[in-house]
Design an enzyme around this catalytic site. Sequence first.
Site, PDB file in Angstrom:
ATOM      1  N   ARG A  10       1.931   8.311  13.045  1.00  7.75           N
ATOM      2  CA  ARG A  10       1.558   9.561  13.607  1.00  7.75           C
ATOM      3  C   ARG A  10       0.075   9.821  13.744  1.00  7.75           C
ATOM      4  NH1 ARG A  10       3.150  14.367  10.571  1.00  7.75           N
ATOM      5  NH2 ARG A  10       1.287  13.478   9.409  1.00  7.75           N
TER       6      ARG A  10
ATOM      7  N   PHE B 196      15.511  19.275  -1.515  1.00  7.64           N
ATOM      8  CA  PHE B 196      14.259  18.812  -1.733  1.00  7.64           C
ATOM      9  C   PHE B 196      13.737  17.245  -0.992  1.00  7.64           C
ATOM     10  CE2 PHE B 196      11.217  16.396  -4.222  1.00  7.64           C
ATOM     11  CZ  PHE B 196      10.193  17.254  -4.469  1.00  7.64           C
TER      12      PHE B 196
ATOM     13  N   TYR C 131       0.807  -1.191   0.022  1.00  6.49           N
ATOM     14  CA  TYR C 131      -0.006   0.056  -0.084  1.00  6.49           C
ATOM     15  C   TYR C 131       0.887   1.180   0.134  1.00  6.49           C
ATOM     16  CZ  TYR C 131      -2.827   3.789   1.544  1.00  6.49           C
ATOM     17  OH  TYR C 131      -3.258   5.055   1.805  1.00  6.49           O
TER      18      TYR C 131
ATOM     19  N   ARG D 245     -10.497   5.514   8.971  1.00 10.36           N
ATOM     20  CA  ARG D 245      -9.788   4.906   8.121  1.00 10.36           C
ATOM     21  C   ARG D 245      -8.712   4.111   9.030  1.00 10.36           C
ATOM     22  NH1 ARG D 245      -9.161  10.693   6.301  1.00 10.36           N
ATOM     23  NH2 ARG D 245      -7.514  11.021   7.505  1.00 10.36           N
TER      24      ARG D 245
END
Length: 418
Positions: free
Chosen positions: A219, A289, A172, A229
């Site tokens: 978290r 980044f 997932y 969910r």
Amino acid sequence: MELLRKWLGHPEDIYNLLRFKMGGYRVVMPRMDPDSLGCGLRTCYRYLNQTSRSFAAVIQALDGELRHAVCIFYLVLRALDTVEDDMSIPLDVKVPMLQEFHSYLYQPEWKYMESKEKDRQVLEDFPTISMEFRNLSKVYQDVISDICHKMGVGMAEFLEKKVDSQHEWDKYCHYVAGLVGIGLSRLFSASELEDSIVGQDTELANSMGLFLQKTNIIRDYLEDQMEGREFWPREVWSRYAQKLSDLAKPENIEMAVQCLNELITNALHHVPDVLTYLSRLKNQSVFNFCAIPQVMAIATLAACYNNKQVFRGVVKIRKGQAVTLMMDATNIQAVKAIMYQYVEEIYQKIPSTDPSSNKTQQVIASIRAMSLPGSSMASRHHYSPIYLSCAMLLAALSWQYLSTLSKATEEYVQAGEN
């Protein structure tokens, strides 16, 4: 006064917040001139700001044509994600939409006007996004289309499927984040700002995404529960509770924390891959980044480890702490020192009775072996008494000002939290 006490407890945060506000942000988020863009690209960057101003800042800091490619990549995946999140779209419509979404990139007139999601503008004006996609070099188009296709198929697979095994958890996370890491890595190499190995080593790129996604899932336990969910793998939580929601009950807090620690230990296994990946990067804008979200993630896991608050409310790293990480994580030695610091913090909190304690110690040992404890960065929080006194005086004089720092700073910091 609560805010004042928080600043006094971490005086280095004050210094770094002011340093960031007074110009340090330019190192990690230099401004882009919007007047240099065509009408379509200006619209795309406006949508980028509307859907995630924090990501807009880091994307606009990228060099050259890579900036536009990553902007379009983000908006295409945001549009795909908006379809996936929209519960008003029937499954018999949503599933084929997700599976075929990549083909809409080559259909100039395609748009979707029936979404109820807050980011629906990226679907309603998809023709502008798809036009700018087709204006990209073919090498960028091929990467974005391929990742969009694979992600859409993966999203469709998990629409009515819960995450049971740890293997499925990895699968997932691969679909929703690992593929993003792989796609970005291929874009970096295609731009020639990075070597070809960066885009070819999909295992390391996948780990970059999995580390971030697992951190978010860990978290956000309570928030996800409140919204119905479930992303924690049943294979793990079923050893600690009958139902995942039971972990939030006060009487189950000890077992809940043990489950939490096991999942954090699982996530930590990606850190060696993260360090190897970052060590290959040459371009400064690409390094910033990639590195900033990773150091935010390790700091978040350190805050969550063995912490009952995960099941009671929100666990976040301090904004001053996050700003410090953003300004420090500009080279691989600094990142290694940061990783070392936070795994040491976790190590000090490992309960001797925790079922995962041995595994946690083992993975921390592997991270230590790749880090540099002698680095000057590793001791960057050791300040002289004179400095601390000055910092606390500054806190007393300016705490109200610091409570209202500019939105731009706060939104950028939230990139690591989201």
